[in-house]
Design an enzyme around this catalytic site. Sequence first.
Site, mmCIF file in Angstrom:
data_model
loop_
_atom_site.group_PDB
_atom_site.id
_atom_site.type_symbol
_atom_site.label_atom_id
_atom_site.label_comp_id
_atom_site.label_asym_id
_atom_site.label_seq_id
_atom_site.Cartn_x
_atom_site.Cartn_y
_atom_site.Cartn_z
ATOM 1 N N LYS A 134 0.841 -1.215 0.000
ATOM 2 C CA LYS A 134 0.000 0.000 0.000
ATOM 3 C C LYS A 134 0.862 1.247 0.000
ATOM 4 O O LYS A 134 0.584 2.209 -0.734
ATOM 5 C CB LYS A 134 -0.931 -0.019 1.216
ATOM 6 C CG LYS A 134 -2.041 -1.052 1.139
ATOM 7 C CD LYS A 134 -3.026 -0.953 2.288
ATOM 8 C CE LYS A 134 -2.404 -1.325 3.606
ATOM 9 N NZ LYS A 134 -3.401 -1.362 4.711
ATOM 10 N N ASP A 252 -0.189 5.184 10.393
ATOM 11 C CA ASP A 252 -0.927 4.001 9.931
ATOM 12 C C ASP A 252 -1.685 3.350 11.079
ATOM 13 O O ASP A 252 -1.839 2.144 11.137
ATOM 14 C CB ASP A 252 0.057 3.003 9.303
ATOM 15 C CG ASP A 252 -0.645 1.969 8.435
ATOM 16 O OD1 ASP A 252 -1.664 2.307 7.822
ATOM 17 O OD2 ASP A 252 -0.171 0.813 8.382
ATOM 18 N N LYS A 292 -3.895 7.195 7.693
ATOM 19 C CA LYS A 292 -4.933 6.191 7.445
ATOM 20 C C LYS A 292 -6.199 6.556 8.209
ATOM 21 O O LYS A 292 -6.138 6.866 9.403
ATOM 22 C CB LYS A 292 -4.454 4.803 7.868
ATOM 23 C CG LYS A 292 -5.533 3.726 7.659
ATOM 24 C CD LYS A 292 -4.986 2.327 7.709
ATOM 25 C CE LYS A 292 -4.628 1.890 9.118
ATOM 26 N NZ LYS A 292 -4.180 0.486 9.141
#
Length: 782
Positions: A134, A252, A292
């Site tokens: 990702k 994240d 995120k």
Amino acid sequence: MSVQIQHVLDVCLHLRMSKQKNTMYVGHTTNLDQFDPDIIAETEKLFQKQFLYAKPPNNEWQLPDPNQAFTCDHKEFSSLAALKNSLNEVKNRLSDKKLDEWHQHTSFTNRAGKIIANLKKSANAELCTQAWCKFHEILCTFPVLPSEALQNGELNSIHLCEAPGAFIASLNHYLKSHRIPCDWNWVANTLNPYHEANDTLMMIMDDRLIANTLPWWYFGPENTGDVMTLKHLTGLQRFISNMTTVHLVTSDGSFDCQGNPGEQEALVSSLHYCETVTALMTLGLGGSFVLKMFTLFEHCSVNLLFLLNCSFEEVHVFKPATSKAGNSEVYVVCLCYLGREAAHSYLSKMMQNFGTEMVEKALFPQHLIPESFLKVHEECCSFFHRHQTETISDNLRLFASMDEAERKRLNVLRDCAVEFFLQRFQVKPIARNNWLVKKPRAGCSLNAKWCGQRNRYFCTYNERKLMESLSWENKVMKGCLNYWAEEHSFGNAGKSCVLEGGTCSQDYDLWYILEGRRLPKVTCSPFCDGEALKNLNEALEKSLVGQASADAIMRLTQQECPSCHVLTECMMLSELADLMEHRCEQVSNEDGIIDQRICLVVGFSSFCDAESQSGLEVKLLESGSLSTFSCSLLHDGDPKYQQQLLECLLYLLPHLQKGNALVLPILSCFTRFVAGLVFILHSCFQRISFICPTSSQPLGTSAALLCVGYQGLPDPVFQYLQQLNKLMGTLLDSDSPQQILQFVPMENLLKGSFLEFLWDLNTAIVKQRLHLIIQIEQQQRT
């Protein structure tokens, strides 16, 4: 507008013009021509899930008066609430699906599902996980690495909530494979997987990278790694003070929301808030921020996105192709930071509301957020809502029925996605010596122990919810706890667990004493199965034994479990003699006569009665206050217990002679501190084993270490232990909120054979303790 900000805007314009170059196909080393055009077209859609917040030309998106901050309650946006309800209705159709079957199904229907395995082979990628892929997509799709930094040959990055470290490994691979010449400095943060008070459900326990790069990880002044405390933020700012500027911050973070998946966004919003404040307080002018998030329906998310749009030149929302299409995660990619001065007045107020609790008041009143922004934001939410609901609905359809033609087409799509990924992002292999961890220490990781443990205890979401609703009594009576808690002990738990001794490493002069906030209880251990410890803690909190007074416990435990085999002193000495006979060199005096084998025994008053049968000379030492400690939620994390154990060793070590043996009772070894003491014993004895159970008391000390073949301890290590004891005494005498958490480096404690030994020791202790508590509970409840 300041000259600095104007310069940043000029740089951003240059980056936007060159962005096309970053996303174009480069070369044709892969073979997409083998696929039909419709397959290629469908695959390409996987890589097009991105949304740009297009700012109006009139510069309308400006932060409102800071005096309006945190003055109004959060309000629901009706259009976004409708999208949320619609999505949750689709998600609710998954509640009765068996988790393992559904996971297997969606792994197959995931069009990008073969990419990771292919990259592991073709790119020689370090820590190649879904997160690695990702972030590689993000790096190749957006200019998150400021060109000015790369031109100057220096790149500084901070990675928040980073475990296990795949973003860092991905960035390293990108820099090395693209041969970007720069001096890269990085600092990472995550919830400390080694901190005993952290919740395992909130953490990723994979420490393959962490264990081998510990100096680069910042866990804060309390050693928890909790990014949601102001102390951590201020400490981090000091920790990175040697960086000239920070060019990139990634976040994240998330935590386990399986108990309430429909409210994932709201549950994690306070974490996103703290991550964002940390980024805005540490990032340099012109830098990038990658965050995120999970859907963007809540008022708190609208506030955050508006703040980011006012603080950065560009804000994109991106769903990487390698992010499972059916989940809610997206990445907010913010480019060209306008600097702290752009949001200075808000940042000071946001720091005042920094913390773990949800901010009750909204950052911005709803009516002060421009309508033009809300319109763009709703378009963004609708865009990702459509993609997610379509994916879940399609997966449900295929789960009910999938014919062979559909199965073949999915396989072709998955193969095409691999070729497409490799061609679009031009992933090149790097040599092993370019990895972050070029040569990992043998066994220096918890990964083999923790990997795959989560989610193995339930079949469906509904079953998990049913388990959570059961009382402790019902869990016991229905036999819902781990099956091995029902097993009876046969007294042979430690027979095959022999730890070969070693000498104290020569790097002990680099050891250091680590302090942190005093442990409220021990909920996590690097040296024990997390689910087992969780079950034991629940038993201590809710069982009759855990809630009873000392006198009541004595009455409850008068009836011993008739099927359990408690080791007597004779059996213990027999085990010890056998260990000495077969495992250790015999020591002779100057005349060549083998010395009488001497054993120092702590805390077992009747050992002398068994002395003649074993052929050992037993020297009994009273344990004093050490034997008064019983099991609690602190386990061996009680600093008073730790000091007593340390003082006991400081007394014993000068009395030990070469070849002597030692029997030492131990409450448990969940903490790094007690593990450090066992490591000291491991360093100065030829062999160590353990015996369990030595008692039928559910809360008493039921295990003992058997140490044979004393070899001595370097004097500097002994002096270090004395210094440690002195500091512990000072902290205890002053009733300090601090506690010594560690004094032997984690790299030593994670060594393969030593870690295995501690795991076996703690497993035996937990099994027996939990077994006895459940036995008593069942007797009293029936």
